[in-house]
Write a protein that holds these residues in place. Sequence first.
Motif, PDB file in Angstrom:
ATOM      1  N   MET A  72       0.834  -1.208   0.000  1.00  0.00           N
ATOM      2  CA  MET A  72       0.000   0.000   0.000  1.00  0.00           C
ATOM      3  C   MET A  72       0.864   1.251   0.000  1.00  0.00           C
ATOM      4  O   MET A  72       0.579   2.222  -0.711  1.00  0.00           O
ATOM      5  N   ALA A  73       1.949   1.217   0.785  1.00  0.00           N
ATOM      6  CA  ALA A  73       2.861   2.365   0.852  1.00  0.00           C
ATOM      7  C   ALA A  73       3.519   2.611  -0.504  1.00  0.00           C
ATOM      8  O   ALA A  73       3.686   3.766  -0.930  1.00  0.00           O
ATOM      9  N   PHE A  74       3.898   1.536  -1.194  1.00  0.00           N
ATOM     10  CA  PHE A  74       4.518   1.649  -2.519  1.00  0.00           C
ATOM     11  C   PHE A  74       3.552   2.286  -3.516  1.00  0.00           C
ATOM     12  O   PHE A  74       3.914   3.229  -4.241  1.00  0.00           O
ATOM     13  N   VAL A  75       2.317   1.806  -3.545  1.00  0.00           N
ATOM     14  CA  VAL A  75       1.295   2.350  -4.457  1.00  0.00           C
ATOM     15  C   VAL A  75       1.012   3.808  -4.120  1.00  0.00           C
ATOM     16  O   VAL A  75       0.942   4.671  -5.007  1.00  0.00           O
ATOM     17  N   TYR A  76       0.861   4.095  -2.837  1.00  0.00           N
ATOM     18  CA  TYR A  76       0.536   5.460  -2.401  1.00  0.00           C
ATOM     19  C   TYR A  76       1.659   6.436  -2.751  1.00  0.00           C
ATOM     20  O   TYR A  76       1.402   7.566  -3.185  1.00  0.00           O
ATOM     21  N   LEU A  77       2.905   5.991  -2.574  1.00  0.00           N
ATOM     22  CA  LEU A  77       4.056   6.853  -2.872  1.00  0.00           C
ATOM     23  C   LEU A  77       4.100   7.213  -4.352  1.00  0.00           C
ATOM     24  O   LEU A  77       4.270   8.387  -4.713  1.00  0.00           O
ATOM     25  N   LEU A  78       3.946   6.217  -5.223  1.00  0.00           N
ATOM     26  CA  LEU A  78       3.978   6.479  -6.664  1.00  0.00           C
ATOM     27  C   LEU A  78       2.843   7.407  -7.086  1.00  0.00           C
ATOM     28  O   LEU A  78       3.041   8.337  -7.876  1.00  0.00           O
ATOM     29  N   TRP A  79       1.645   7.145  -6.559  1.00  0.00           N
ATOM     30  CA  TRP A  79       0.493   7.974  -6.897  1.00  0.00           C
ATOM     31  C   TRP A  79       0.672   9.409  -6.395  1.00  0.00           C
ATOM     32  O   TRP A  79       0.353  10.363  -7.099  1.00  0.00           O
ATOM     33  N   THR A  80       1.213   9.552  -5.199  1.00  0.00           N
ATOM     34  CA  THR A  80       1.429  10.883  -4.622  1.00  0.00           C
ATOM     35  C   THR A  80       2.424  11.693  -5.440  1.00  0.00           C
ATOM     36  O   THR A  80       2.235  12.889  -5.673  1.00  0.00           O
ATOM     37  N   ILE A  81       3.498  11.054  -5.878  1.00  0.00           N
ATOM     38  CA  ILE A  81       4.487  11.745  -6.715  1.00  0.00           C
ATOM     39  C   ILE A  81       3.844  12.198  -8.020  1.00  0.00           C
ATOM     40  O   ILE A  81       4.037  13.347  -8.459  1.00  0.00           O
ATOM     41  N   PHE A  82       3.075  11.319  -8.636  1.00  0.00           N
ATOM     42  CA  PHE A  82       2.388  11.646  -9.893  1.00  0.00           C
ATOM     43  C   PHE A  82       1.426  12.819  -9.700  1.00  0.00           C
ATOM     44  O   PHE A  82       1.445  13.793 -10.473  1.00  0.00           O
ATOM     45  N   VAL A  83       0.598  12.744  -8.679  1.00  0.00           N
ATOM     46  CA  VAL A  83      -0.399  13.791  -8.415  1.00  0.00           C
ATOM     47  C   VAL A  83       0.270  15.120  -8.071  1.00  0.00           C
ATOM     48  O   VAL A  83      -0.151  16.181  -8.541  1.00  0.00           O
ATOM     49  N   THR A  84       1.316  15.053  -7.279  1.00  0.00           N
ATOM     50  CA  THR A  84       2.004  16.269  -6.863  1.00  0.00           C
ATOM     51  C   THR A  84       2.581  17.018  -8.063  1.00  0.00           C
ATOM     52  O   THR A  84       2.438  18.240  -8.179  1.00  0.00           O
ATOM     53  N   ILE A  85       3.229  16.287  -8.968  1.00  0.00           N
ATOM     54  CA  ILE A  85       3.854  16.929 -10.132  1.00  0.00           C
ATOM     55  C   ILE A  85       2.806  17.498 -11.088  1.00  0.00           C
ATOM     56  O   ILE A  85       2.823  18.693 -11.410  1.00  0.00           O
ATOM     57  N   PHE A  86       1.889  16.645 -11.525  1.00  0.00           N
ATOM     58  CA  PHE A  86       0.932  17.087 -12.535  1.00  0.00           C
ATOM     59  C   PHE A  86      -0.163  17.989 -11.945  1.00  0.00           C
ATOM     60  O   PHE A  86      -0.653  18.886 -12.624  1.00  0.00           O
ATOM     61  N   GLY A  87      -0.510  17.756 -10.695  1.00  0.00           N
ATOM     62  CA  GLY A  87      -1.488  18.630 -10.050  1.00  0.00           C
ATOM     63  C   GLY A  87      -0.962  20.044  -9.890  1.00  0.00           C
ATOM     64  O   GLY A  87      -1.679  21.023 -10.126  1.00  0.00           O
ATOM     65  N   THR A  88       0.302  20.162  -9.510  1.00  0.00           N
ATOM     66  CA  THR A  88       0.923  21.479  -9.362  1.00  0.00           C
ATOM     67  C   THR A  88       0.996  22.203 -10.701  1.00  0.00           C
ATOM     68  O   THR A  88       0.757  23.412 -10.778  1.00  0.00           O
TER      69      THR A  88
END
Length: 429
Positions: A72-88
């Motif tokens: 879960m931590a692995f999935v959450y980390l990858l998703w968070t990085i993706f969202v942070t970059i493209f969301g910003t």
Amino acid sequence: MIRNILGTISSKIAIAIMTLTLVVANANYFGAEGVGTIGLIVLCISILQLLSSFAGGGALIYLSAHYPIKKMAFVYLLWTIFVTIFGTIILHYTKMLPESYSIHVALLSFLLSIYSFSTSILIGREKIKLFNIISLFQIVILLSGVLVLYNIFSLKNLHIYFYSLYAAYLISAVISLIISFKYFDNGKTAKLKTVVIEMFKYGSYVFAASFMQLMNYRLSYFFIDQFGSRATLGIYDSGIKLSEGIWLIPKSLALVEYSKISNSNDKVFNVKLAISFVKVALLITIVAVGLLCLIPENWFTIVLGKDFTGIKLGIISIALGIVTFSISIILSHFFSGIGKIYHNTISSGIGLIFTLGLNLLFIEEAFQRGMFEGLITAGLITSSSYVFATIYQFIIFVRMNSIPIRKFIPDKSDYKLLKSTINQIIKRK
């Protein structure tokens, strides 16, 4: 369990006091325009953090007991990085995010997401006391950082607040991650594909409700910033935070209500408790809002500064919504306690529709007539969205339980029930 509730309530009170102190400090140090910028940036951080919650979010508390946390931590980390970059990037190019703060927002949002994941694991392991301590520690660091950097090191620009946010988010994220790490090996097994599906399935429910609620609360910020001014947004933001501080009372009652209802199969008791808490929360909130509205305008400007002239207009314009939404807070916890959380999602959606629609129709014209007209209109729009969201929940609650309206008239039984509940908590402390 009762000890956890008391600890949470105490933590909320302490956090509310320090948050109020921070509002006053920010107002005096940075002025209305600076407060407006802070409010907008914190909102953007919240939006990115909510997007990260699409991969689990609040549902991580439940998921951590059924699926391998490491995956879960692995999935959450990858998703968070993706969202942070493209969301910003999206926030930047749509000009929802103030210029030159994009990197700060991205980094702070990432840290907050890590903190959110770690504390969800702690809550899932019923480490409520640790969660309360870390949450309290975070606001202590933020407030201390602002006070120290401004008064001792004589730093005078807005970056003071962001340096303090970095310290608060980084330290709390690291501490919560270190403490929660020992729970990562929870002995559960599942394929990565299954973990991904379950995280996004449950996370989507939480995200929908949370995102609509956030937009219901704060969508007006973008309209005020566009059609008004950053200083007007600062005045509005401060008025909102002072007014919403009153919700500490119904929120504290709701914690007790949720704990009891979620552990009770007695429908009659659950409904009676919810009705009583609605009446108590409503009466107390009416008194508190009334007292806030009676405070002279010059008292606000003495405490916050002359930049905040007009803040009382904003407070009065949102007063009805603050009072009405105290009912929603109690009913939301009732629906959550009986497993009917989708009613809260629908309620948030109704509020968001009114917030968006009324802002599109009225806010630009209001600001063309003047700052005060715009400020009042923004407050009335937000207040209206709270009212209509609450009306939906109230109608569902009444129909679902066949409750006659006269039951909402306060009587002696409400006082007795509230007194017995408080006494029970004190005895079991």
